[in-house]
Scaffold this active site. Structure first.
Site, PDB file in Angstrom:
ATOM      1  N   GLY A  79      20.913 -38.216  14.898  1.00 22.95           N
ATOM      2  CA  GLY A  79      20.112 -38.766  15.989  1.00 22.95           C
ATOM      3  C   GLY A  79      19.092 -39.751  15.472  1.00 22.95           C
ATOM      4  O   GLY A  79      18.898 -39.922  14.265  1.00 22.95           O
ATOM      5  N   GLY A 124      15.262 -40.359  16.239  1.00 22.44           N
ATOM      6  CA  GLY A 124      14.058 -39.948  16.956  1.00 22.44           C
ATOM      7  C   GLY A 124      13.139 -41.128  17.152  1.00 22.44           C
ATOM      8  O   GLY A 124      13.491 -42.269  16.852  1.00 22.44           O
ATOM      9  N   GLY A 125      11.980 -40.846  17.667  1.00 22.14           N
ATOM     10  CA  GLY A 125      11.031 -41.909  17.928  1.00 22.14           C
ATOM     11  C   GLY A 125      10.643 -42.682  16.683  1.00 22.14           C
ATOM     12  O   GLY A 125      10.325 -43.862  16.750  1.00 22.14           O
ATOM     13  N   LYS A 167      14.195 -35.429   9.068  1.00 22.70           N
ATOM     14  CA  LYS A 167      13.748 -36.602   9.822  1.00 22.70           C
ATOM     15  C   LYS A 167      13.192 -37.599   8.818  1.00 22.70           C
ATOM     16  O   LYS A 167      12.183 -37.340   8.153  1.00 22.70           O
ATOM     17  CB  LYS A 167      12.668 -36.169  10.814  1.00 22.70           C
ATOM     18  N   ASP A 184       4.271 -36.466  24.342  1.00 23.36           N
ATOM     19  CA  ASP A 184       5.574 -37.120  24.514  1.00 23.36           C
ATOM     20  C   ASP A 184       6.647 -36.085  24.813  1.00 23.36           C
ATOM     21  O   ASP A 184       7.730 -36.112  24.230  1.00 23.36           O
ATOM     22  CB  ASP A 184       5.922 -37.952  23.281  1.00 23.36           C
TER      23      ASP A 184
END
Ligand SMILES: *[C@@H]1O[C@H](CO)[C@@H](O)[C@H](O)[C@H]1NC(C)=O
Ligand SMILES: *[C@@H]1O[C@H](CO)[C@@H](O)[C@H](O)[C@H]1NC(C)=O
Ligand SMILES: *[C@@H]1O[C@H](CO)[C@@H](O)[C@H](O)[C@H]1NC(C)=O
Ligand SMILES: *[C@@H]1O[C@H](CO)[C@@H](O)[C@H](O)[C@H]1NC(C)=O
Ligand SMILES: *[C@@H]1O[C@H](CO)[C@@H](O)[C@H](O)[C@H]1NC(C)=O
Ligand SMILES: *[C@@H]1O[C@H](CO)[C@@H](O)[C@H](O)[C@H]1NC(C)=O
Ligand SMILES: *[C@@H]1O[C@H](CO)[C@@H](O)[C@H](O)[C@H]1NC(C)=O
Ligand SMILES: *[C@@H]1O[C@H](CO)[C@@H](O)[C@H](O)[C@H]1NC(C)=O
Ligand SMILES: *[C@@H]1O[C@H](CO)[C@@H](O)[C@H](O)[C@H]1NC(C)=O
Length: 828
Positions: free
Chosen positions: A519, A521-522, A540, A637
């Site tokens: 993925g 992420g932000g 991450k 968020d």
């Protein structure tokens, strides 16, 4: 001496003459001002300067109308219009008295556009018109010095437009047959008669009925001597006095202001189909809505069908009256088929049944009712009992101990129940066995309860005895201790965060290969990996180009390391090496929530119980962040893609990078840097940069509605695409069809009350004003028990209301998807 005396005399004369002149001109303005001409900008002002009669052009229309407005109020507000149906083009309009003594409005070529139709035959002297201080335009015989309304040839108060001014009568003059009924304007540009009206209907007993077209829309309930039975909030107040008059010659509702300094009006508003009472606020120079009906969707006429009972706060709001059951369970939200008796009456066969008392009701529609003011309640009961078609009775006047008798024949419709002391008593006819059954039930419940109590008490005593005996070698304490630390591991202050080195992570993630990427992420890509000990991780990798500096990174690490909760993603460690910064989380096999709820096939995997448990899980996680952890953390968020799912589909909130700690009691902050995701951001945060736990509550509300509906909230930038999700949900809610918002995948479900409740809580969370929204602890409680919930107010970022804010944002930044996490610098 003579000269001064003469002088004095003439002085007195002069004064007398002047006074007379003055008086003459005063009467002039009243009597001989017979023409009001648009081309000369002519107007007529009431004596005290409150009201003004003249020509105007409403909204964006180009037509001219003759009307009355408040002279002193800067916001032009029309209270009456003469030629509603016949506008005048151009400025040729003249209001005058024609040669046969009629008040007429002339348009182009002196054609009669409107005239005051009075029944009294034309009078001897020429009539004159006058605008009274009340805003009433009256026509009088010049010779008549009688100012009582009985002597008016005609008055505008008998022909109301959309506004009920103080002193006006809403209802009937039974002698002349004149009905005074309010009707909305078609639109703000068009004062012609709209389809939204309000009046008293003679086929019913003393109640106001609002109609939308020919359909009944709202009923006030019968006047019971004190107030309307369906309007418990109409009570004595410092602002105005109200009255309902009912005798042979008159039948009307009216009100008077108690202070001259207050300006108030009632208006039928076709824009939102509300009858609104406005109060003028001179400081802000705006009209403030003081009250409006319908107030909630139980006010919708006949929402729950025959023998239904609408209870705001219950889910579903529609219930059956006691002794009745639904005669269709197929249609979850449509109650139009109403309820039927548990046991049909056998009145014709001799069993007359009996009556059960129900309290706190808005009395049923009085269309099929009969009133006898001379009977008392006992006589009323006897009379009702003796007529098999009589289904219920009540006092028609509740003043004092109650008098009068109102009886209903046939189905009872449009009943609602008030919780806090409003409403009144009604006695409803049931089969005799129903009445006994109820008695029975109570007895059984009482017996069972006392039995349970006895057993429970015995167990408790036994427990204490055992505990007391085993005390020295107890292991109970460690057990509870473990329980606490499981939920609340931030109790241990020196939690050590493992540091991983880069090669370990590189090996685990197959050198950050594309195939391991799970993925984005932000702040950068996330990789799946497996440590040498077999543990699966999600790494991450913070991109160097991302806005997150070393400080924010350390902040995130410090924060997350202190937070451990079942519904938060667990941080296993971190890795800092040169430019490279990584966060190592536990791996979530089911990835994120958005992949399920917004996906047509996968959404089928989430049935309602699962969804509800996910909602509750997120709520608990967020509550922990807001309250239970030692730090007060605002997520800022929260969104579907930030909620991960473990193997059992338990939700875990992730991405605390944006969370900012506000120590101690500070739960609000102001930031110039708005970080969040459109569609989830609370209005005060998106527009003013004000964040608080309540802005998280807003995001939670959105997320909840998304989980319930399976639809994305389109945020605030799709102005051209019509309604967003909140608008949609809000609209359905107000229309009393809240369940229709639900994901069709699991719409057919037995748990409608839980679903309704969830929608309700969701709407409470997305209310526009932060102070109206519940706290997370409130929300958790609301979700888990069945107490009465407050009515939600207008949601934030609803298209209907916040166009301004939405516009100003969307014009500056053109977003095409609510998936983009944005960082807005200086949102102001
Ligand atoms: C205005 O009033 C005068 C009498 O006061 C009358 O002679 C005249 O015809 C009126 N004008 C119109 C346009 O009706
Ligand atoms: C009427 O008002 C308009 C606009 O204020 C003005 O232009 C016009 O001259 C006025 N006419 C008269 C007769 O006063
Ligand atoms: C005066 O107005 C009335 C009402 O519209 C009308 O019936 C009558 O014909 C008018 N009289 C004249 C002389 O125009
Ligand atoms: C007014 O009179 C003119 C000319 O006589 C005519 O053309 C016009 O159609 C008339 N207007 C109305 C509204 O009767
Ligand atoms: C005015 O009212 C008085 C008392 O009600 C009545 O006697 C009188 O006839 C009235 N005058 C007119 C002109 O109607
Ligand atoms: C009806 O009630 C009004 C207001 O109280 C009163 O003025 C009027 O005289 C009454 N009429 C009759 C016939 O009782
Ligand atoms: C009707 O309501 C809208 C907003 O809901 C308001 O802007 C408008 O002024 C109202 N109309 C009247 C006649 O008060
Ligand atoms: C529901 O019950 C009412 C009686 O309360 C009955 O009149 C009506 O026909 C029933 N409707 C259906 C669809 O069974
Ligand atoms: C019962 O009440 C209805 C409705 O008012 C009436 O039509 C009927 O005659 C009454 N029946 C008896 C037996 O009084």
């Amino acid at each position: 001496m003579a000269i001064p005396a003469l002088k004095f005399f003439s002085f007195v004369l002069l004064i007398v003459a002047l006074t007379e002149l003055n008086m003459a001109s005063d009467t002039m303005s009243k009597t001989q001002f017979n023409n009001i001409s648009d081309s000369e900008n002519g107007t007529l002002v009431s004596n005290d300067g409150t009201f003004e009669l003249g020509f105007f052009t409403p909204g964006s229309s180009r037509n001219r109308y003759l009307g009355i407005w408040y002279k002193k109020i800067p916001l032009r507000t029309y209270v009456w219009v003469a030629n509603r149906e016949n506008p005048i083009e151009g400025s040729s309009g003249v209001l005058t008295i024609n040669s046969t003594g009629h008040l007429v409005l002339l348009g182009q070529n002196d054609s009669i556009v409107w005239s005051a139709d009075y029944r009294t035959s034309p009078v001897k002297g020429a009539p004159t018109f006058e605008l009274l201080d009340t805003g009433n335009l009256v026509l009088r015989d010049t010779d008549s010095h009688n100012y009582s309304e009985n002597y008016y040839l005609w008055q505008s108060f008998d022909h109301p437009s959309d506004t009920l001014l103080p002193g006006m009568k809403l209802g009937w003059d039974l002698k002349t047959g004149v009905e005074r009924r309010l009707s909305s304007w078609k639109s703000p540009d068009d004062p012609s008669v709209g389809d939204f009206t309000c009046g008293i209907e003679l086929s019913r007993f003393q109640e106001l009925v609002m109609r939308k077209g020919s359909e009944e829309y709202y009923r006030s309930g019968p006047w019971n001597g004190i107030r309307f039975s369906g309007a418990p909030e109409l009570r004595r107040n410092p602002l105005f006095e109200f009255d309902f008059v009912s005798n042979e010659s008159e039948l009307y509702y009216t009100y008077h202001l108690t202070s001259k300094s207050v300006t108030s009006r009632i208006v039928m508003n076709q824009t939102n189909y509300q009858r609104e009472r406005y109060i003028w606020n001179p400081t802000t120079r705006t009209w403030k809505v003081f009250a409006s009906v319908p107030r909630d969707y139980c006010d919708n006429y006949d929402l729950c069908g025959a023998y239904g009972n609408c209870i705001i706060g219950d889910s579903p709001v529609c219930q059956c009256l006691k002794g009745f059951i639904r005669n269709s369970t197929e249609k979850v939200t449509d109650w139009s088929e109403g309820c039927a008796r548990n046991k049909p009456l056998e009145c014709e066969r001799g069993d007359k049944g009996g009556f059960m008392k129900l309290s706190g009701l808005k009395l049923p529609d009085t269309k099929r009712s009969r009133v006898d003011g001379s009977l008392n309640l006992r006589e009323c009961r006897a009379k009702c009992l003796n007529n098999c078609s009589c289904t219920a009775y009540a006092n028609s006047d509740i003043r004092g101990k109650g008098t009068g008798c109102i009886m209903w024949f046939g189905e009872l419709i449009d009943v609602r129940q008030f919780s806090d002391g409003g409403g009144q008593d009604m006695y409803i006819r049931l089969h005799s066995s129903e009445l006994e059954k109820d008695d029975h039930k109570v007895k059984i419940v009482v017996t069972v309860l006392s039995l349970i109590l006895v057993v429970f008490g015995a167990l408790l005593v036994a427990h204490y005895i055992r505990r007391f005996m085993t005390r020295p070698s107890t292991s109970d304490n460690t057990q509870t201790g473990e329980l606490i630390s499981q939920n609340n591991e931030d109790q241990s202050p020196n939690l050590e965060l493992p540091l991983f080195d880069l090669p370990t992570i590189a090996t685990a993630t197959n050198h950050f290969s594309i195939s391991n990427k799970i993925g984005e992420g932000g702040y950068g890509p996330v990789y799946r990996g497996m440590l040498e000990n077999g543990q699966e991780i999600a790494a991450k990798r913070l991109s160097r180009s991302s806005g997150q500096g070393l400080n924010e990174f350390k902040n995130e690490v410090a924060l997350i390391s202190k937070l451990q909760h079942r519904n938060l993603v667990k941080l296993l460690g971190c890795c800092i090496q040169g430019e490279e910064k990584l966060l190592i989380y536990e791996y979530m096999p089911n990835k994120s929530l958005d992949l399920f709820i917004f996906d047509q096939t996968r959404s089928k995997l989430l049935n309602w119980p699962k969804r509800f448990s996910i909602i509750c899980g997120i709520a608990r996680g967020l509550l922990y962040l807001h309250q239970d952890s030692r730090l007060r953390i605002i997520h800022r968020d929260l969104k579907a893609s930030n909620v991960l799912l473990d193997a059992e589909m338990n939700p875990k909130i992730s991405d605390f990078g944006l969370a900012r700690t506000v120590m101690g009691d500070q739960s609000e902050g102001n930031t110039k840097r708005v970080v969040g995701t459109y569609g989830y951001m609370a209005p005060e945060y998106a527009i003013d940069g004000l964040f608080s736990t309540k802005s998280d509550v807003f995001s939670f509300g959105i997320l909840m509605l998304e989980i319930i509906t399976g639809k994305k909230n389109r945020g605030l930038y799709h102005l051209d695409r019509g309604l967003n999700l909140i608008d949609h949900a809000w609209k359905l809610w107000k229309e009393g069809r809240p369940l229709e918002v639900i994901d069709p995948c699991f719409h057919v479900s037995s748990n409608t009350s839980q679903q309704l409740r969830s929608i309700h809580v969701g709407l409470l969370c997305v209310q526009e004003h932060p102070e109206d929204r519940p706290s997370m602890s409130d929300a958790v409680v609301m979700l888990s028990n069945s107490s009465t919930l407050p009515q939600p107010k207008q949601p934030g970022f609803s298209m209907a209301k916040n166009n301004l804010g939405a516009d100003s944002l969307s014009s500056k930044h053109e977003f095409t998807s609510n998936e983009i996490t944005v960082t807005l610098l200086e949102a102001r």
